[in-house]
Motif scaffolding. Structure first.
Motif, short mmCIF file in Angstrom:
data_model
loop_
_atom_site.label_atom_id
_atom_site.label_comp_id
_atom_site.label_asym_id
_atom_site.label_seq_id
_atom_site.Cartn_x
_atom_site.Cartn_y
_atom_site.Cartn_z
N UNK A 1 15.74 13.49 16.75
CA UNK A 1 17.07 13.06 16.32
C UNK A 1 17.44 13.67 14.97
N UNK A 2 16.47 13.67 14.05
CA UNK A 2 16.74 14.25 12.73
C UNK A 2 17.05 15.73 12.84
N UNK A 3 16.39 16.43 13.77
CA UNK A 3 16.66 17.86 13.94
C UNK A 3 18.07 18.09 14.48
N UNK A 4 18.62 17.07 15.13
CA UNK A 4 20.01 17.13 15.57
C UNK A 4 20.96 16.66 14.46
N UNK A 5 20.38 16.43 13.27
CA UNK A 5 21.13 15.98 12.07
C UNK A 5 21.78 14.63 12.33
N UNK A 6 21.07 13.76 13.09
CA UNK A 6 21.56 12.41 13.36
C UNK A 6 20.84 11.41 12.46
N UNK A 7 21.57 10.36 12.07
CA UNK A 7 20.97 9.27 11.31
C UNK A 7 20.19 8.37 12.28
N UNK A 8 18.98 8.04 11.91
CA UNK A 8 18.13 7.20 12.76
C UNK A 8 18.13 5.78 12.19
N UNK A 9 18.54 4.81 13.04
CA UNK A 9 18.54 3.41 12.62
C UNK A 9 17.58 2.63 13.52
N UNK A 10 16.57 2.04 12.90
CA UNK A 10 15.61 1.21 13.63
C UNK A 10 15.68 -0.19 13.02
N UNK A 11 16.11 -1.18 13.80
CA UNK A 11 16.27 -2.53 13.28
C UNK A 11 15.01 -3.38 13.45
N UNK A 12 14.13 -2.97 14.37
CA UNK A 12 12.90 -3.75 14.60
C UNK A 12 11.82 -2.79 15.09
N UNK A 13 10.82 -2.52 14.26
CA UNK A 13 9.77 -1.56 14.62
C UNK A 13 8.77 -2.13 15.61
N UNK A 14 8.88 -3.44 15.94
CA UNK A 14 7.95 -4.01 16.93
C UNK A 14 8.33 -3.59 18.34
N UNK A 15 9.51 -3.02 18.52
CA UNK A 15 9.97 -2.64 19.86
C UNK A 15 9.87 -1.14 20.11
N UNK A 16 9.14 -0.40 19.28
CA UNK A 16 9.05 1.05 19.45
C UNK A 16 8.23 1.38 20.69
N UNK A 17 8.61 2.49 21.37
CA UNK A 17 7.96 2.87 22.62
C UNK A 17 6.93 3.98 22.44
N UNK A 18 7.17 4.93 21.51
CA UNK A 18 6.29 6.08 21.40
C UNK A 18 5.09 5.75 20.52
N UNK B 1 0.84 -1.22 0.00
CA UNK B 1 0.00 0.00 0.00
C UNK B 1 0.86 1.26 0.00
N UNK B 2 0.44 2.26 -0.72
CA UNK B 2 1.18 3.52 -0.76
C UNK B 2 0.98 4.30 0.52
N UNK B 3 2.02 5.05 0.88
CA UNK B 3 1.92 5.94 2.05
C UNK B 3 2.18 7.39 1.65
N UNK B 4 2.16 7.66 0.35
CA UNK B 4 2.33 9.04 -0.10
C UNK B 4 1.18 9.87 0.45
N UNK B 5 1.53 11.00 1.03
CA UNK B 5 0.54 11.86 1.68
C UNK B 5 0.43 11.61 3.17
N UNK B 6 1.08 10.55 3.67
CA UNK B 6 1.05 10.26 5.09
C UNK B 6 1.69 11.41 5.86
N UNK B 7 1.01 11.92 6.88
CA UNK B 7 1.51 13.01 7.69
C UNK B 7 1.81 12.50 9.08
N UNK B 8 3.07 12.68 9.50
CA UNK B 8 3.53 12.19 10.79
C UNK B 8 3.75 13.39 11.70
N UNK C 1 2.83 4.58 12.91
CA UNK C 1 3.50 4.55 11.60
C UNK C 1 3.94 3.14 11.27
N UNK C 2 4.42 2.39 12.28
CA UNK C 2 4.91 1.03 12.06
C UNK C 2 3.79 0.10 11.63
N UNK C 3 2.54 0.44 11.97
CA UNK C 3 1.43 -0.37 11.50
C UNK C 3 1.31 -0.29 9.98
N UNK C 4 1.68 0.89 9.43
CA UNK C 4 1.62 1.09 7.97
C UNK C 4 2.92 0.69 7.28
#
Length: 855
Positions: free
Chosen positions: A380-397, A363-370, A403-406
């Motif tokens: 983290x991105x605002x600190x100009x850091x690269x974000x690495x997520x190896x498993x989205x099932x462990x997200x806390x926020x 499914x497309x996610x174009x237009x998705x607003x986060x 977003x991980x559902x999509x």
């Protein structure tokens, strides 16, 4: 004496020989045998002497019984046959080669030969002074009838040169052997791949590095051909390069794949040197290779990235750039998906704007607003850091859990920064959970992100540039318009008018029935309006006149402003002169309508010069010139009218031009003279002075009166110089007369001034200087001005005249009654006399100072 033939048994008949006694036969046979043996020995000695090697003969006792001349020369001695064997050993000392040890007598070749042995040696040396002679010796025994050794024949030759060459060769071979051993040692420790091959690519030598790379033993590699480890697709090119080797071009380079251990494919860069024999035939190929597998893989990766970068750079449209970047990067990273997310701080969101999925069913996610606030990854991105997520099932926020559902799996978020401002993120996603991001994947994503930053900035600059280009084109068009149009009225200017007129002339020359005309229009009394109401009002008048002209003319006609109050009109496709005159009358009628300028009605008229276009005209400037001449004729005839140009006008204009040139020359050449008209008091009849009247003594046209040149002198700016000359000359003359006739020392001289003289800031200084130079009393000088000169700036004129009066100079008004002053301000003028025009009825009650003018 004739040489006797040798005796032969053939000379005796068989019958006689049979009858010969036996003892006689034996004696004859014995004598004949001795003679034959002596002759045979003589021939043998001749043969041995001619032999090119040394030969010696020893009898059974060892006595030297023969040696040829080569032997004697080689041993360096004569009379050798007289020496006993013992004496020979003392004279000639033979040594073993390369030593100071004497050769044993029993081991000498001659001794061993007399013992019945065939001998060959090459280790025998003779020391002769400072020279050592190496000998090669052959000794052969000669056996008798009983098998005993009767002689020993010894042959020998000097082999010193050969021994020296053999020694040198041995040294070279030993050196080469040592070099080869060292070469092999060096080769074996090299990390480069080294091999030698026959021309058919059969390998004859390989170092350990090559064997290790191929995962084969040396025994396996030796005898291989290149086809055993080089893929078939590379072989033809290699064979072609081998066939092209020559002694002049013995080297070729190749980069090819090869089979490695564990079924891996590697890359090797080879430098191949062909080795040729003395006939130019290829005998061997020496190859040195370097493993460039890592480099080649990096090159291939960079080439893939370059394709991505080039695809990005091929467009300046952001939608196209994002679509290309996500698709190409996803292909480069194999099974990973890509997307572009833009950060919109005003709205407080991160918005997906581009994506690529390997699985078309995703499914497309174009237009998705986060949401931005409360998003740890956004922080983290605002600190100009690269974000690495190896498993989205462990997200806390909660935000990213939704977003991980999509977008399940693993995420890699690379910040995109444009001009030090966070623009968004370049996002890589892996569909599987527990995905470990490798360094090379991050490097590729970062490289693409870097190029995306450049592309976004370039696209933004391109959009700005497009806007700037639109503005620049507008400015350029405006500049072009301004270059061809009058800045005040908006009408075409002289340049555009002349271009159009040139085209019209060319068209008239091509088309038989094509006619046109040029109107030169100059406003009457514009200067009065401009000076009285101000320049702003004058500009408004010019704009209004331009609008009236455009409203009056046809669409095919062209009205232009030349400058000042001068306009020109091009009338095209006219039928005849009557049509031109109707248009001119229509212009006059339109201009008669009063204009409202600054709330006041302003009336104006114009003078128009008309020129009909004919085939005689080839230059636009000639048409404009003639229209200008006709316009000035209209002004001279009373203004508010038109005149049609004819050749007589041109002649008069040329005459005027010549007159102007002559007038400039006349002042330099002192062609002007003053005529003095006496002034007489009416009440006494006495002479009270003179009026200086200027005349021009033209060198070819004779005497000219002021009416023929004064107006022209005013127009071309010579009048002031001419008036100063007249004042100075008249003052000199009056001073001379006063000196000659003292009884008339009170006489005065009158000299005319022009309006331009009154506008000169140094008029007072000039007059003071002239009076000082001529020593004339100021009360004896009268300066005359015309009444019309007073109305231009009455206050300034009264101030100037008052300063002249303070110096004692008298002031006179000429042509009084013809201007607008009348007597309204006469009482304010510091005037001594009035010269009343003939048209004025002078009553006798006027003061006596009022005098008629005499011409």
């Amino acid at each position: 004496m004739e040489k006797q033939q040798p005796f032969s048994l053939k000379q005796i008949s068989s019958e006689d020989w049979e009858n010969t006694p036996e003892n006689v036969k034996c004696l004859v046979e014995s004598n004949l045998a001795s003679a034959a043996l002596s002759e045979s020995q003589s021939r043998l000695i001749q043969f041995l002497d001619a032999t090119p090697i040394a030969i010696a003969v020893h009898d059974s006792t060892g006595q030297l019984i023969y040696i040829n001349h080569i032997g004697r020369a080689l041993l360096g001695a004569d009379h050798l046959l007289e020496l006993s064997p013992a004496q020979l050993s003392e004279v000639f000392q033979f040594y073993r080669e390369g030593s100071q040890t004497l050769y044993p007598f029993e081991a000498l070749p001659s001794t061993r030969s007399l013992a019945g042995e065939k001998v060959w040696v090459d280790d025998l040396e003779i020391h002769r002074g400072d020279r050592v002679v190496s000998l090669e010796v052959w000794a052969t025994p000669i056996f008798g009838d009983q098998g005993q050794v009767t002689y020993a024949i010894v042959a020998f030759q000097d082999i010193s040169d050969r021994k020296r060459r053999d020694l040198e060769q041995q040294i070279v071979e030993n050196t080469l052997l040592k070099s080869e051993r060292r070469y092999r040692q060096v080769i074996q420790v090299q990390t480069d791949l080294i091999m030698r091959s026959l021309p058919d690519t059969t390998i004859t030598f390989a170092n350990d590095s090559l064997c290790l790379a191929l995962d084969r033993s040396l025994e396996d590699v030796i005898g291989w051909r290149w086809s055993s480890f080089v893929p078939p697709k590379d072989l033809d090119e290699l064979y072609r390069k081998i066939a092209a080797l020559t002694p002049e071009n013995p080297i070729f380079e190749s980069i090819n794949q090869d089979y490695r251990s564990n079924n891996q494919i590697g890359w090797t860069q080879w430098i191949n040197l062909g080795i040729f024999d003395e006939h130019g035939q290829l005998t061997e190929i020496q190859s040195t290779g370097r493993d460039i597998t890592t480099l080649q893989e990096q090159i291939q990766r960079e080439q893939a990235l370059n394709r991505v970068f080039q695809s990005i750079r091929n467009s300046l449209e952001l939608d196209t750039i994002f679509a290309t970047a996500t698709a190409e990067t996803a292909q480069l990273l194999k099974n990973l998906d890509c997307s572009v997310v833009q950060y919109l701080p005003e709205q407080g969101i991160w918005k997906h704007i581009a994506e690529f999925h390997h699985n078309p069913d995703t499914p497309t996610v174009i237009g998705l607003e986060i949401p931005d606030v409360g998003n740890p990854f956004a922080a983290q991105l605002k600190q100009l850091q690269i974000v690495r997520v190896e498993d989205t099932t462990n997200l806390d926020d909660e935000i990213n859990q939704e977003v991980a559902q999509l977008i399940p799996g693993a995420w890699l978020l690379i910040p995109l920064v444009i001009e030090d401002t966070l623009w968004g993120s370049f996002t890589i996603t892996a569909p599987q959970q527990r995905f470990t991001w490798r360094d090379n994947q991050i490097e590729i994503a970062q490289s693409v992100a870097d190029q995306l930053e450049i592309a976004i900035q370039q696209a933004n600059l391109y959009q700005q540039l497009q806007l700037e280009l639109v503005e620049r084109r507008r400015v350029q068009n405006q500049l072009k318009h301004d270059a061809l149009h009058d800045g005040l009225t908006g009408l075409p200017n002289r340049h555009l008018f002349m271009e159009r007129l040139e085209l019209t002339i060319q068209r008239a020359n091509r088309l038989e029935n094509y006619h046109f005309a040029v109107l030169f229009l100059d406003l009457d009394r514009f200067k009065v309006i401009n000076d009285s109401m101000g320049h702003l009002a004058g500009d408004q008048l010019l704009i209004a006149i331009a609008q009236k002209l455009q409203a009056t003319l046809r669409k095919i006609d062209l009205a232009a402003r030349l400058g000042g109050d001068e306009f020109v009109i091009l009338l095209e496709e006219i039928k005849d002169i009557q049509e031109v005159l109707r248009i001119t009358e229509r212009i006059f009628a339109e201009l008669q309508t009063p204009l409202i300028i600054e709330g006041r009605e302003v009336y104006t008229t114009s003078s128009v010069g008309i020129v009909l276009g004919t085939k005689d005209y080839v230059q636009a400037s000639h048409l404009l010139r003639d229209a200008d001449i006709a316009m000035y004729r209209a002004k001279n005839k009373g203004k508010a009218r038109y005149e049609i140009f004819d050749t007589e006008m041109h002649t008069q204009a040329l005459n005027r031009l010549h007159l102007e040139n002559d007038l400039r020359r006349a002042l330099k050449c002192q062609e002007f003279v003053l005529h003095y008209q006496p002034i007489v008091a009416l009440d006494t009849g006495h002479l009270v002075g003179f009026e200086a009247l200027i005349r021009w003594q033209h060198p070819t046209q004779g005497l000219k009166l002021p009416g023929e040149f004064i107006a022209i002198a005013e127009e071309i700016g010579l009048i002031t110089s001419l008036d100063y000359w007249a004042i100075r000359t008249a003052c000199y003359q009056l001073a001379a007369w006063q000196t000659a006739f003292p009884e008339h020392s009170s006489m005065r001289v009158s000299v005319n001034l022009s309006a331009q003289d009154l506008r000169q800031t140094d008029l007072l200084e000039k007059v003071d200087l002239i009076l000082t130079q001529t020593h004339l009393n100021s009360c004896c000088l009268t300066l005359e001005i015309t009444e019309s000169m007073l109305i231009e700036d009455i206050e300034s004129t009264i101030s100037l005249l008052s300063q002249l009066k303070e110096r004692g100079i008298q002031i006179s008004i000429d042509d009084f009654g013809t201007g607008y002053s009348s007597l309204n301000y006469l009482h304010r003028l510091p005037v001594d006399t009035l010269k009343v025009d003939r048209s004025v009825n002078v009553h006798r009650s006027y003061p006596a100072t009022v005098k008629n003018k005499y011409t």
